[in-house]
Scaffold this motif. Structure first.
Motif, mmCIF file in Angstrom:
data_model
loop_
_atom_site.group_PDB
_atom_site.id
_atom_site.type_symbol
_atom_site.label_atom_id
_atom_site.label_comp_id
_atom_site.label_asym_id
_atom_site.label_seq_id
_atom_site.Cartn_x
_atom_site.Cartn_y
_atom_site.Cartn_z
ATOM 1 N N ASP A 15 52.852 93.617 57.873
ATOM 2 C CA ASP A 15 51.795 94.599 57.735
ATOM 3 C C ASP A 15 52.150 95.956 58.345
ATOM 4 O O ASP A 15 51.394 96.913 58.211
ATOM 5 C CB ASP A 15 50.505 94.089 58.400
ATOM 6 N N GLY A 16 53.290 96.040 59.041
ATOM 7 C CA GLY A 16 53.653 97.281 59.692
ATOM 8 C C GLY A 16 53.016 97.393 61.068
ATOM 9 O O GLY A 16 51.925 96.882 61.311
ATOM 10 N N ALA A 17 53.703 98.082 61.985
ATOM 11 C CA ALA A 17 53.203 98.194 63.352
ATOM 12 C C ALA A 17 51.858 98.900 63.402
ATOM 13 O O ALA A 17 50.949 98.498 64.134
ATOM 14 C CB ALA A 17 54.225 98.933 64.216
ATOM 15 N N SER A 18 51.713 99.964 62.620
ATOM 16 C CA SER A 18 50.474 100.736 62.666
ATOM 17 C C SER A 18 49.278 99.885 62.270
ATOM 18 O O SER A 18 48.230 99.908 62.921
ATOM 19 C CB SER A 18 50.578 101.960 61.747
ATOM 20 N N ARG A 19 49.414 99.118 61.198
ATOM 21 C CA ARG A 19 48.297 98.297 60.755
ATOM 22 C C ARG A 19 47.985 97.197 61.759
ATOM 23 O O ARG A 19 46.819 96.886 62.018
ATOM 24 C CB ARG A 19 48.607 97.682 59.390
ATOM 25 N N THR A 20 49.017 96.601 62.345
ATOM 26 C CA THR A 20 48.805 95.539 63.330
ATOM 27 C C THR A 20 48.083 96.074 64.556
ATOM 28 O O THR A 20 47.170 95.435 65.082
ATOM 29 C CB THR A 20 50.142 94.900 63.727
ATOM 30 N N VAL A 21 48.501 97.248 65.027
ATOM 31 C CA VAL A 21 47.812 97.874 66.161
ATOM 32 C C VAL A 21 46.353 98.130 65.800
ATOM 33 O O VAL A 21 45.447 97.888 66.612
ATOM 34 C CB VAL A 21 48.509 99.186 66.562
ATOM 35 N N GLY A 22 46.112 98.597 64.591
ATOM 36 C CA GLY A 22 44.755 98.883 64.169
ATOM 37 C C GLY A 22 43.853 97.664 64.145
ATOM 38 O O GLY A 22 42.632 97.791 64.237
ATOM 39 N N GLN A 23 44.438 96.473 64.046
ATOM 40 C CA GLN A 23 43.670 95.236 63.977
ATOM 41 C C GLN A 23 43.612 94.494 65.315
ATOM 42 O O GLN A 23 43.055 93.408 65.394
ATOM 43 C CB GLN A 23 44.280 94.307 62.918
ATOM 44 N N SER A 24 44.174 95.079 66.367
ATOM 45 C CA SER A 24 44.304 94.381 67.644
ATOM 46 C C SER A 24 43.215 94.787 68.624
ATOM 47 O O SER A 24 42.885 95.970 68.753
ATOM 48 C CB SER A 24 45.681 94.643 68.258
ATOM 49 N N ASP A 25 42.670 93.806 69.321
ATOM 50 C CA ASP A 25 41.626 94.043 70.309
ATOM 51 C C ASP A 25 42.200 94.543 71.635
ATOM 52 O O ASP A 25 41.534 95.272 72.366
ATOM 53 C CB ASP A 25 40.850 92.744 70.567
ATOM 54 N N ILE A 26 43.422 94.108 71.959
ATOM 55 C CA ILE A 26 44.088 94.494 73.208
ATOM 56 C C ILE A 26 45.445 95.092 72.863
ATOM 57 O O ILE A 26 46.224 94.495 72.123
ATOM 58 C CB ILE A 26 44.289 93.278 74.137
ATOM 59 N N VAL A 27 45.725 96.270 73.395
ATOM 60 C CA VAL A 27 47.022 96.916 73.194
ATOM 61 C C VAL A 27 47.628 97.192 74.568
ATOM 62 O O VAL A 27 47.014 97.864 75.403
ATOM 63 C CB VAL A 27 46.903 98.230 72.398
ATOM 64 N N THR A 28 48.812 96.636 74.803
ATOM 65 C CA THR A 28 49.497 96.781 76.084
ATOM 66 C C THR A 28 50.730 97.647 75.893
ATOM 67 O O THR A 28 51.584 97.344 75.061
ATOM 68 C CB THR A 28 49.900 95.407 76.643
ATOM 69 N N VAL A 29 50.818 98.725 76.655
ATOM 70 C CA VAL A 29 51.898 99.706 76.503
ATOM 71 C C VAL A 29 52.681 99.801 77.807
ATOM 72 O O VAL A 29 52.107 100.004 78.881
ATOM 73 C CB VAL A 29 51.335 101.102 76.141
ATOM 74 N N MET A 30 54.003 99.658 77.717
ATOM 75 C CA MET A 30 54.885 99.860 78.871
ATOM 76 C C MET A 30 56.094 100.641 78.392
ATOM 77 O O MET A 30 56.995 100.095 77.757
ATOM 78 C CB MET A 30 55.305 98.526 79.492
ATOM 79 N N ILE A 31 56.114 101.928 78.689
ATOM 80 C CA ILE A 31 57.145 102.825 78.167
ATOM 81 C C ILE A 31 57.316 104.000 79.135
ATOM 82 O O ILE A 31 56.383 104.345 79.854
ATOM 83 C CB ILE A 31 56.770 103.339 76.751
ATOM 84 N N GLY A 32 58.517 104.577 79.154
ATOM 85 C CA GLY A 32 58.751 105.770 79.965
ATOM 86 C C GLY A 32 59.951 105.683 80.882
ATOM 87 O O GLY A 32 60.560 106.702 81.219
ATOM 88 N N ALA A 33 60.329 104.474 81.296
ATOM 89 C CA ALA A 33 61.437 104.342 82.241
ATOM 90 C C ALA A 33 62.736 104.895 81.673
ATOM 91 O O ALA A 33 63.520 105.530 82.386
ATOM 92 C CB ALA A 33 61.618 102.881 82.653
ATOM 93 N N ASN A 34 62.974 104.655 80.393
ATOM 94 C CA ASN A 34 64.230 105.113 79.799
ATOM 95 C C ASN A 34 64.299 106.631 79.669
ATOM 96 O O ASN A 34 65.398 107.193 79.602
ATOM 97 C CB ASN A 34 64.429 104.455 78.433
ATOM 98 N N ASP A 35 63.155 107.303 79.644
ATOM 99 C CA ASP A 35 63.157 108.765 79.651
ATOM 100 C C ASP A 35 63.764 109.277 80.963
ATOM 101 O O ASP A 35 64.483 110.278 80.976
ATOM 102 C CB ASP A 35 61.731 109.297 79.494
ATOM 103 N N TYR A 36 63.445 108.587 82.062
ATOM 104 C CA TYR A 36 63.962 108.986 83.375
ATOM 105 C C TYR A 36 65.361 108.429 83.626
ATOM 106 O O TYR A 36 66.195 109.081 84.273
ATOM 107 C CB TYR A 36 63.010 108.512 84.477
ATOM 108 N N ASP A 37 65.620 107.246 83.107
ATOM 109 C CA ASP A 37 66.892 106.580 83.377
ATOM 110 C C ASP A 37 68.085 107.351 82.812
ATOM 111 O O ASP A 37 69.214 107.175 83.273
ATOM 112 C CB ASP A 37 66.867 105.165 82.778
ATOM 113 N N ALA A 38 67.835 108.214 81.844
ATOM 114 C CA ALA A 38 68.924 109.000 81.248
ATOM 115 C C ALA A 38 69.623 109.873 82.290
ATOM 116 O O ALA A 38 70.793 110.253 82.111
ATOM 117 C CB ALA A 38 68.385 109.865 80.111
ATOM 118 N N MET A 39 68.943 110.188 83.393
ATOM 119 C CA MET A 39 69.512 111.066 84.422
ATOM 120 C C MET A 39 69.895 110.305 85.689
ATOM 121 O O MET A 39 70.095 110.908 86.742
ATOM 122 C CB MET A 39 68.501 112.167 84.782
#
Length: 287
Positions: A120-144
Motif C-alpha cells: 500500500d506504500g508507506a504514506s498510505r500505511t501511515v495514514g491508516q495507523s493509530d500510533i506512529v513512532t518516529v526515531m530519526i536524527g542521529a545520522n544527521d549529527y553522526d556525519a561529523m
C-alpha cells in the motif's frame, strides 16, 4: 370401554390454571412478563485492533540485534496485553537514514534507496495507523563524528560543525511530523518521537576507539540533538520520549555498555527492552 381408548376430562378451572402457568413460564423464560421486556446488560463490544507504524533509522530497524525482538514489537505486545486487543506493527525504519531520507520516503511518487516496499506504500500505511513512532536524527549529527573527535568542530562551544545538522533536523523533522498529520487526515493519532542516549558510539567501544574524553564530550552533542528533536516534537504537538535517562541515568554517569551490541551504537535485546519500557512509561496520548 377399554383403558386404551379412554380420555380423561379435567374440570374447566384446572385447565385454565394449567394454561396460565405454562404461558407465564414461556414469557418469563423469554425475558418478557405480561408485555414488559426485562433485558440484561448488553455485552461489551470487543476492543478495536490497533495499528502501529515505525519510522526512522537503524535503531527502530533493530540493526545488529540478530535473533532478538526489536522495541517496536515488544512495545506492541505489551500494549496489546494492556488493552486486550491485537496491535499490528509495520516497520519502515531503514539503517543509515537521515531526516531527509525519511521525509522523502513519505513524499508520494518518490522512491528512496533502501526503503521497505509495502503493497500500500508507506504514506498510505501511515495514514491508516493509530500510533506512529518516529526515531530519526542521529545520522544527521553522526556525519561529523570524526571532525568532532579530532577537535576541529569549531565555535566558542566546540559544536559549530553541527549547526547545519541542527538546522536540517529542525526543518526536516518538522516537515515529517506535519506530513504524518496530513496523512492521518485529522484523526486522533498517538505520535511518539524518540530521543537518543547517544548520537555517537558509546560505552566501552567508544572509549577504546576514541578515548574517555570523547565519551564525555559526546554528551554535549547528544544533548544538543535531543533538545532539537524535543523542541520540534513539542511544537508539532507530538509526544517526546526520553531515552537518555533510561540508558545513562539522570546524571549521565551510568555505563550503558550492557545495553549495546559490540559496535557501541545499537541496542541489544536488553536495550530494546529498555526502549519499549520507556515508551510504555511515557504513556503518550492521541491528539
Amino acid at each position: 370401554m377399554s383403558g386404551r381408548g379412554r380420555r380423561w376430562l379435567l374440570p374447566a378451572a384446572t385447565v385454565s390454571a394449567t394454561v396460565i402457568v405454562a404461558l407465564c413460564t414461556v414469557l418469563i423464560g423469554s425475558g418478557t412478563v405480561f408485555g414488559t421486556a426485562t433485558a440484561g446488560p448488553a455485552p461489551a463490544a470487543p476492543p478495536l485492533p490497533v495499528r502501529m507504524v515505525g519510522l526512522g533509522d537503524s535503531i527502530p530497524a533493530a540493526y545488529g540485534c540478530d535473533g532478538c525482538t526489536g522495541f517496536l514489537d515488544i512495545y506492541a505486545d505489551a500494549l496489546g496485553d494492556a488493552r486486550s486487543t491485537a496491535v499490528t506493527v509495520t516497520n519502515f525504519a531503514v539503517g543509515g537514514w537521515t531526516t531527509a531520507d525519511l521525509l522523502a520516503s513519505l513524499t508520494p511518487g518518490d522512491e528512496v534507496e533502501g526503503a521497505v516496499v509495502d503493497p500500500d506504500g508507506a504514506s498510505r500505511t501511515v495514514g491508516q495507523s493509530d500510533i506512529v513512532t518516529v526515531m530519526i536524527g542521529a545520522n544527521d549529527y553522526d556525519a561529523m563524528v570524526d571532525t568532532f573527535a579530532e577537535g576541529r568542530c569549531g565555535g566558542a562551544d566546540g559544536l559549530a560543525c553541527f549547526d547545519s545538522a541542527t538546522a536540517m533536523v529542525t526543518r526536516d523533522l518538522t516537515a515529517i511530523l506535519q506530513r504524518i498529520r496530513q496523512l492521518r487526515g485529522g484523526h486522533p493519532t498517538t505520535l511518539q518521537v524518540l530521543g537518543y542516549w547517544d548520537v555517537f558510539p558509546d560505552g566501552e567501544f567508544a572509549e577504546q576507539a576514541y578515548g574517555p574524553q570523547f565519551v564525555r564530550d559526546s554528551t554535549r552533542v547528544t544533548q544538543l540533538a535531543n533538545a532539537t528533536i524535543k523542541d520540534v516534537a513539542q511544537a508539532q504537538q507530538a509526544c517526546y520520549v526520553d531515552l537518555y535517562t533510561p540508558f545513562k541515568g539522570p546524571d549521565g554517569d551510568v555505563d550503558d555498555t550492557p545495553l549495546l551490541i559490540d559496535d557501541g551504537e545499537h541496542p541489544n535485546q536488553a536495550g530494546h527492552q529498555r526502549i519499549a519500557d520507556a515508551l510504555a512509561a511515557t504513556a503518550c496520548d492521541p491528539s
